[in-house]
Design an enzyme around this catalytic site. Structure first.
Site, PDB file in Angstrom:
ATOM      1  N   GLY A  51       5.580   5.379   8.934  1.00 40.45           N
ATOM      2  CA  GLY A  51       4.574   6.437   8.836  1.00 40.45           C
ATOM      3  C   GLY A  51       4.336   6.989  10.224  1.00 40.45           C
ATOM      4  O   GLY A  51       5.195   6.878  11.115  1.00 40.45           O
ATOM      5  N   GLU A  75       8.476   1.890  11.845  1.00 43.04           N
ATOM      6  CA  GLU A  75       9.255   3.071  12.215  1.00 43.04           C
ATOM      7  C   GLU A  75       8.317   4.253  12.093  1.00 43.04           C
ATOM      8  O   GLU A  75       7.686   4.452  11.053  1.00 43.04           O
ATOM      9  CB  GLU A  75      10.479   3.224  11.309  1.00 43.04           C
ATOM     10  CG  GLU A  75      11.508   2.101  11.503  1.00 43.04           C
ATOM     11  CD  GLU A  75      11.958   1.898  12.944  1.00 43.04           C
ATOM     12  OE1 GLU A  75      12.010   2.886  13.703  1.00 43.04           O
ATOM     13  OE2 GLU A  75      12.225   0.753  13.331  1.00 43.04           O
ATOM     14  N   LYS A  95       0.876  -1.172   0.000  1.00 42.53           N
ATOM     15  CA  LYS A  95       0.000   0.000   0.000  1.00 42.53           C
ATOM     16  C   LYS A  95       0.919   1.231   0.000  1.00 42.53           C
ATOM     17  O   LYS A  95       1.479   1.611   1.027  1.00 42.53           O
ATOM     18  CB  LYS A  95      -0.899  -0.049   1.240  1.00 42.53           C
ATOM     19  CG  LYS A  95      -1.392   1.283   1.780  1.00 42.53           C
ATOM     20  CD  LYS A  95      -2.449   1.899   0.923  1.00 42.53           C
ATOM     21  CE  LYS A  95      -2.778   3.310   1.379  1.00 42.53           C
ATOM     22  NZ  LYS A  95      -1.948   4.333   0.729  1.00 42.53           N
ATOM     23  N   CYS A 109      11.536  12.103   9.269  1.00 42.56           N
ATOM     24  CA  CYS A 109      11.227  11.592  10.601  1.00 42.56           C
ATOM     25  C   CYS A 109      12.295  12.026  11.583  1.00 42.56           C
ATOM     26  O   CYS A 109      12.055  12.185  12.765  1.00 42.56           O
ATOM     27  CB  CYS A 109      11.124  10.089  10.556  1.00 42.56           C
ATOM     28  SG  CYS A 109      12.492   9.354   9.673  1.00 42.56           S
TER      29      CYS A 109
HETATM   30  P1  NAD Z   1       0.872   8.312   7.548  1.00 47.13           P
HETATM   31  O1  NAD Z   1       0.819   7.551   8.821  1.00 47.13           O
HETATM   32  O2  NAD Z   1      -0.151   9.347   7.319  1.00 47.13           O
HETATM   33  O3  NAD Z   1       0.773   7.316   6.307  1.00 47.13           O
HETATM   34  C1  NAD Z   1       1.681   6.236   6.150  1.00 47.13           C
HETATM   35  C2  NAD Z   1       1.020   5.201   5.254  1.00 47.13           C
HETATM   36  O4  NAD Z   1      -0.043   4.577   5.971  1.00 47.13           O
HETATM   37  C3  NAD Z   1       0.398   5.772   3.975  1.00 47.13           C
HETATM   38  O5  NAD Z   1       0.622   4.885   2.905  1.00 47.13           O
HETATM   39  C4  NAD Z   1      -1.078   5.817   4.331  1.00 47.13           C
HETATM   40  O6  NAD Z   1      -1.920   5.772   3.211  1.00 47.13           O
HETATM   41  C5  NAD Z   1      -1.193   4.550   5.154  1.00 47.13           C
HETATM   42  N1  NAD Z   1      -2.386   4.468   6.021  1.00 47.13           N
HETATM   43  C6  NAD Z   1      -3.003   5.472   6.670  1.00 47.13           C
HETATM   44  N2  NAD Z   1      -4.033   4.961   7.402  1.00 47.13           N
HETATM   45  C7  NAD Z   1      -4.030   3.622   7.208  1.00 47.13           C
HETATM   46  C8  NAD Z   1      -4.822   2.545   7.681  1.00 47.13           C
HETATM   47  N3  NAD Z   1      -5.829   2.745   8.531  1.00 47.13           N
HETATM   48  N4  NAD Z   1      -4.544   1.289   7.258  1.00 47.13           N
HETATM   49  C9  NAD Z   1      -3.511   1.070   6.418  1.00 47.13           C
HETATM   50  N5  NAD Z   1      -2.716   2.047   5.936  1.00 47.13           N
HETATM   51  C10 NAD Z   1      -2.974   3.311   6.327  1.00 47.13           C
HETATM   52  O7  NAD Z   1       2.360   8.934   7.441  1.00 47.13           O
HETATM   53  P2  NAD Z   1       2.967   9.902   6.308  1.00 47.13           P
HETATM   54  O8  NAD Z   1       2.313  11.236   6.449  1.00 47.13           O
HETATM   55  O9  NAD Z   1       2.953   9.252   4.981  1.00 47.13           O
HETATM   56  O10 NAD Z   1       4.477   9.987   6.761  1.00 47.13           O
HETATM   57  C11 NAD Z   1       4.907  10.861   7.759  1.00 47.13           C
HETATM   58  C12 NAD Z   1       5.123  10.138   9.063  1.00 47.13           C
HETATM   59  O11 NAD Z   1       6.050   9.081   8.855  1.00 47.13           O
HETATM   60  C13 NAD Z   1       5.744  11.022  10.124  1.00 47.13           C
HETATM   61  O12 NAD Z   1       5.127  10.776  11.351  1.00 47.13           O
HETATM   62  C14 NAD Z   1       7.208  10.567  10.150  1.00 47.13           C
HETATM   63  O13 NAD Z   1       7.870  10.799  11.370  1.00 47.13           O
HETATM   64  C15 NAD Z   1       7.060   9.108   9.848  1.00 47.13           C
HETATM   65  N6  NAD Z   1       8.300   8.544   9.303  1.00 47.13           N
HETATM   66  C16 NAD Z   1       9.074   7.787  10.136  1.00 47.13           C
HETATM   67  C17 NAD Z   1      10.282   7.265   9.679  1.00 47.13           C
HETATM   68  C18 NAD Z   1      11.155   6.448  10.596  1.00 47.13           C
HETATM   69  O14 NAD Z   1      12.071   5.788  10.115  1.00 47.13           O
HETATM   70  N7  NAD Z   1      10.915   6.460  11.893  1.00 47.13           N
HETATM   71  C19 NAD Z   1      10.690   7.518   8.373  1.00 47.13           C
HETATM   72  C20 NAD Z   1       9.866   8.276   7.548  1.00 47.13           C
HETATM   73  C21 NAD Z   1       8.660   8.782   8.027  1.00 47.13           C
END
Ligand code: NAD
Length: 541
Positions: free
Chosen positions: A265, A293, A212, A327
């Site tokens: 995410g 992560e 996804k 992140c």
């Molecule tokens: P997000 O949580 O909004 O989305 C991440 C993914 O999850 C997307 O593909 C989204 O469509 C999907 N998603 C959302 N709701 C879902 C559900 N109910 N079921 C299944 N999938 C679902 O995050 P984002 O805005 O894409 O990314 C930013 C976040 O990611 C920030 O919080 C950042 O800190 C984090 N991040 C962490 C790292 C790390 O290594 N720790 C690296 C990059 C980003």
């Protein structure tokens, strides 16, 4: 016949192209940006190798010019999600039975294609679709993506090499099976390399996946899928399913054969996935492995012996590169009273020189934030600070979403170390600063440790060994990646394996053998050469 013992060369990190003026690389990149800007592509689902168009369509736009459509994409419905799950299950048998060098060969070929034939394609699509400047796109979409593929292939040989001892009359060995079932990869918008790695690290171990992708990084992510195929990835090993996360999540997470989740995410989304898995526990054949992560509230902690210029540079690069949407981005800083006047002066001077704008102008240090939701959320935090008695916006603070989602690099000063913007992840170009009395160094380190629920990255700036040691100890659990005299961003594959704990994730260190271990379910085999023939032990005689 399989009698091959493979020897892999230790990989090197891919060299970053700097796209200097009047170079051929710059010309080629600009040409590719033009080409992609003048086309609208149609992004299908890719299930079992087949392109599927559902007709339920969404748009992919440029964050820095949101009326410009780059692509249309098709959203999955229940039918396609189930097809994708079945395709992953079907492809598994053949993929896991290949020799591991055949799987490595796909990874290494993909890395080669990414760093040569498709370098500009991936750079440009990441710049246009995710609003990165050329340097940020190159270190992510090309270099880090290739590094993950090459280093993980090398680490795989280390994992497989780890075998038990055999004493006399027996032979013991470990078979590193992929997980039973399939894996669900859920990827974020902000790094093309993470989108690639969350799938390919898992596939490398013999697993198959339903992917996804994030809706706001579909352009580069779709090109990744095409490159994987050209590199020889068999149909069905990764099934590309754009669409609404909650709908896809609900169907995938209720399948009995879910073997694992590889997620990056927000903490909120990860928590909701974990809860859904818990609710379905009785359904599954095995306990799904859940690796995620998530968010961060990363700090720069400054001791009175630090060099002001080094600190101000780390704050600017750490907090504002890629608009703070890393992140690992620095989003809170602790500065001793005596250094603040100089650091403040340097920040004001340097930030006034930062250019913010379209990705086509290479002199821009910053571009747009990803979408309207993100813009509104960041601005609401800035406006909260503007209205508070405990804080003051001392630099920046303005946003404009009329053409693109632009927000100025913003510095908030607060008198409350627990102020909202010291605790919550904002995921934008905003850093909050708290000034402490030099004599309260140790006390303030303790505040830093206990302020936020996150523990991803952080750094200490000091010229004093004792002070560094104190920070190293007090902040032991405050960051999974800890930097001494450096900004808390920019981890390099193979050099700083990445991940944090507390609410920042499961700390399974992307880009290391530690992560690969999570995608295997080892079976240990003991063969006895001459089995016992009497139940009695000698001492019983
Ligand atoms: P997000 O949580 O909004 O989305 C991440 C993914 O999850 C997307 O593909 C989204 O469509 C999907 N998603 C959302 N709701 C879902 C559900 N109910 N079921 C299944 N999938 C679902 O995050 P984002 O805005 O894409 O990314 C930013 C976040 O990611 C920030 O919080 C950042 O800190 C984090 N991040 C962490 C790292 C790390 O290594 N720790 C690296 C990059 C980003």
């Amino acid at each position: 016949m399989n009698n091959l013992i493979y020897k892999l060369r230790k990989p090197e990190n891919e060299t970053v192209i700097s796209f200097d003026k009047n170079t051929e690389e710059r010309r080629l990149l600009l040409e590719e940006i033009q080409r992609q800007s003048n086309t609208i592509i149609d992004i299908p689902l890719i299930i079992g190798g087949k392109e599927i168009k559902t007709g339920d369509i969404g748009n992919v736009v440029m964050p820095h010019n949101h009326s410009h459509v780059l692509a249309t994409y098709h959203k999955a419905s229940e039918k396609e999600i189930k097809l994708a799950i079945n395709a992953a299950k079907e492809a598994k048998k053949e993929w896991m039975s290949l020799s591991w060098m055949d799987r490595i060969s796909v990874m290494l070929k993909a890395a080669e294609l990414i760093t040569s034939k498709y370098r500009y394609l991936l750079d440009a699509s990441t710049m246009l679709g995710q609003s990165k400047n050329p340097y940020q796109a190159e270190i992510d979409a090309v270099c880090e993506t290739a590094d993950f593929l090459r280093f993980n292939s090398y680490f795989l040989s280390q994992v497989y090499n780890d075998q038990p001892f055999s004493s006399e009359n027996q032979l013991n060995y470990t078979e590193y099976r992929p997980l039973e079932g399939f894996v669900f990869a859920v990827t974020p918008f902000n790094f093309t390399s993470i989108a690639s790695n969350l799938n390919m690290a898992v596939a490398l171990m013999g697993n198959t996946l339903v992917w996804k992708p994030s809706t706001t990084s579909l352009l580069s992510n779709y090109y990744l899928m095409k490159i994987f195929k050209e590199a020889g990835l068999p149909d069905g090993v990764i099934n590309f399913v754009p669409g609404k996360g909650s709908i896809i999540g609900e169907i995938v997470l209720s399948d009995k054969d879910l073997g694992g989740i590889h997620f990056t995410g927000s903490t909120k989304t990860f928590n909701s996935l974990q809860k859904q898995v818990s609710n379905n526990l009785e359904t599954y054949k095995s306990y799904p492995k859940i690796i995620g992560e998530t968010g961060g509230k990363n700090f720069i902690f400054v001791h009175e012996t630090a060099e002001s210029k080094e600190v101000s540079t780390a704050i600017i690069r750490g907090a504002f590169e890629f608009q703070g949407q890393k992140c690992s981005a620095a989003s809170r800083a602790y500065i001793p009273k005596t250094l603040w006047p100089k650091i403040k002066e340097l920040l004001i001077e340097s930030i006034s020189k930062i250019k913010l704008g379209d990705i086509n102008d290479f002199s821009n240090f910053m571009n747009a934030v990803i979408d309207k939701t993100s813009f509104d959320n960041i601005m609401s935090h800035i406006n909260y600070a503007k209205e508070s008695k405990e804080a003051e916006v001392i630099i920046g603070g303005k946003g404009d979403k009329s053409k693109g989602y632009y927000i100025e690099p913003t510095v908030i000063l607060t008198s409350n170390p627990h102020f909202k913007t010291m605790e919550e992840e904002i995921f934008g170009p905003v850093i909050t600063i708290y000034i402490y009395n030099n004599s309260d160094y140790e006390e303030t380190l303790k505040i830093c440790d206990t302020t936020s629920k996150y523990a991803l990255t952080g750094s200490i700036f000091s010229k004093n060994k004792e002070a560094i040691k104190k920070a190293y100890e007090i902040l032991r659990y405050a960051a999974g990646n800890f930097y001494i005299n450096d900004k808390p961003t920019g981890a390099v594959v193979g050099q700083q394996p990445f991940g944090g704990a507390r609410s920042s994730g499961t700390n399974d260190k992307a880009g290391s053998y530690i992560n690969l271990l999570r995608w295997t379910s080892p079976r240990v085999v003991k063969e006895t050469f001459v089995p016992a023939t009497c139940f009695k032990y000698k001492y019983m005689e």
